[in-house]
Design a protein around this motif. Structure first.
Motif, PDB file in Angstrom:
ATOM      1  N   GLN A  18      -5.933   2.500   1.902  1.00  0.00           N
ATOM      2  CA  GLN A  18      -5.967   2.390   0.449  1.00  0.00           C
ATOM      3  C   GLN A  18      -4.529   2.431  -0.064  1.00  0.00           C
ATOM      4  N   ASN A  19      -4.089   1.337  -0.674  1.00  0.00           N
ATOM      5  CA  ASN A  19      -2.729   1.243  -1.187  1.00  0.00           C
ATOM      6  C   ASN A  19      -2.619   2.077  -2.467  1.00  0.00           C
ATOM      7  N   ALA A  55       2.605  -6.761   2.655  1.00  0.00           N
ATOM      8  CA  ALA A  55       2.474  -8.189   2.372  1.00  0.00           C
ATOM      9  C   ALA A  55       1.399  -8.860   3.224  1.00  0.00           C
ATOM     10  N   ASP A  56       1.389  -8.585   4.504  1.00  0.00           N
ATOM     11  CA  ASP A  56       0.441  -9.242   5.410  1.00  0.00           C
ATOM     12  C   ASP A  56      -0.626  -8.237   5.841  1.00  0.00           C
ATOM     13  N   PRO A  57      -1.863  -8.396   5.356  1.00  0.00           N
ATOM     14  CA  PRO A  57      -2.929  -7.440   5.694  1.00  0.00           C
ATOM     15  C   PRO A  57      -3.269  -7.398   7.177  1.00  0.00           C
ATOM     16  N   ASP A  58      -2.834  -8.416   7.935  1.00  0.00           N
ATOM     17  CA  ASP A  58      -3.096  -8.408   9.380  1.00  0.00           C
ATOM     18  C   ASP A  58      -2.417  -7.225  10.062  1.00  0.00           C
ATOM     19  N   GLY A 116       4.612  -0.300   1.537  1.00  0.00           N
ATOM     20  CA  GLY A 116       3.647   0.254   0.615  1.00  0.00           C
ATOM     21  C   GLY A 116       3.215   1.625   1.118  1.00  0.00           C
ATOM     22  N   ILE A 117       2.694   2.447   0.232  1.00  0.00           N
ATOM     23  CA  ILE A 117       2.208   3.784   0.586  1.00  0.00           C
ATOM     24  C   ILE A 117       0.684   3.711   0.643  1.00  0.00           C
ATOM     25  N   TYR A 118       0.118   4.182   1.745  1.00  0.00           N
ATOM     26  CA  TYR A 118      -1.318   4.083   1.957  1.00  0.00           C
ATOM     27  C   TYR A 118      -1.923   5.425   2.354  1.00  0.00           C
TER      28      TYR A 118
END
Length: 137
Positions: A18-19, A55-58, A116-118
């Motif tokens: 979860q970003n 940027a890239d969810p992969d 990003g922070i997740y």
């Protein structure tokens, strides 16, 4: 030294990332701190905090797949009070982090372009997670 602290309650939707970057950035702005440090502390033992590719969810999929192979869910653990994902979630949290420290400069988090922070939920079902955001100048 001034301090600002806020408790966030974040609902997860089961095993995923979860970003929370925008939520943390908003708290930093609200604090009014221009130069300082943002400390994040997740008050749980079966979810983690990670700073990772935004940027890239992969990348997140590959991380989740790697962790699933490294720490598989099974009935071979002694601690299984809440199901087959119980102990693996604790191990995954022990291998990652429940806290992060991010510098603040000019009133903004000093994250890299692709960071990003997740919150990384390690349990199958959804939970409400508590995150302490502490900002000091």
């Amino acid at each position: 030294m001034a301090h600002y602290q806020k408790l966030l309650r974040i609902s997860t939707t089961g095993k995923n990332f979860q970003n929370i970057t925008a939520k943390i950035a908003a708290i930093v702005a609200e604090s009014g701190v221009e130069t300082g440090l943002c400390t994040l502390f997740l008050r749980h033992t079966s979810a983690s905090l990670v700073i990772q590719e935004n940027a890239d969810p992969d990348v997140l999929i590959d991380l989740a797949n790697f962790m699933a192979k490294l720490v598989p869910e099974s009935d071979k653990y002694i601690h299984d009070a809440e199901g087959a994902d119980d102990m693996p979630a604790h191990i995954r949290t022990a291998l990652t982090h429940t806290s992060e420290h991010i510098p603040i400069n000019s009133g903004h988090l000093v994250l890299g372009t692709w960071q990003g922070i997740y919150i990384w939920e390690h349990r199958q079902r959804s939970h409400t997670r508590e995150l302490v955001v502490h900002i000091s100048d």
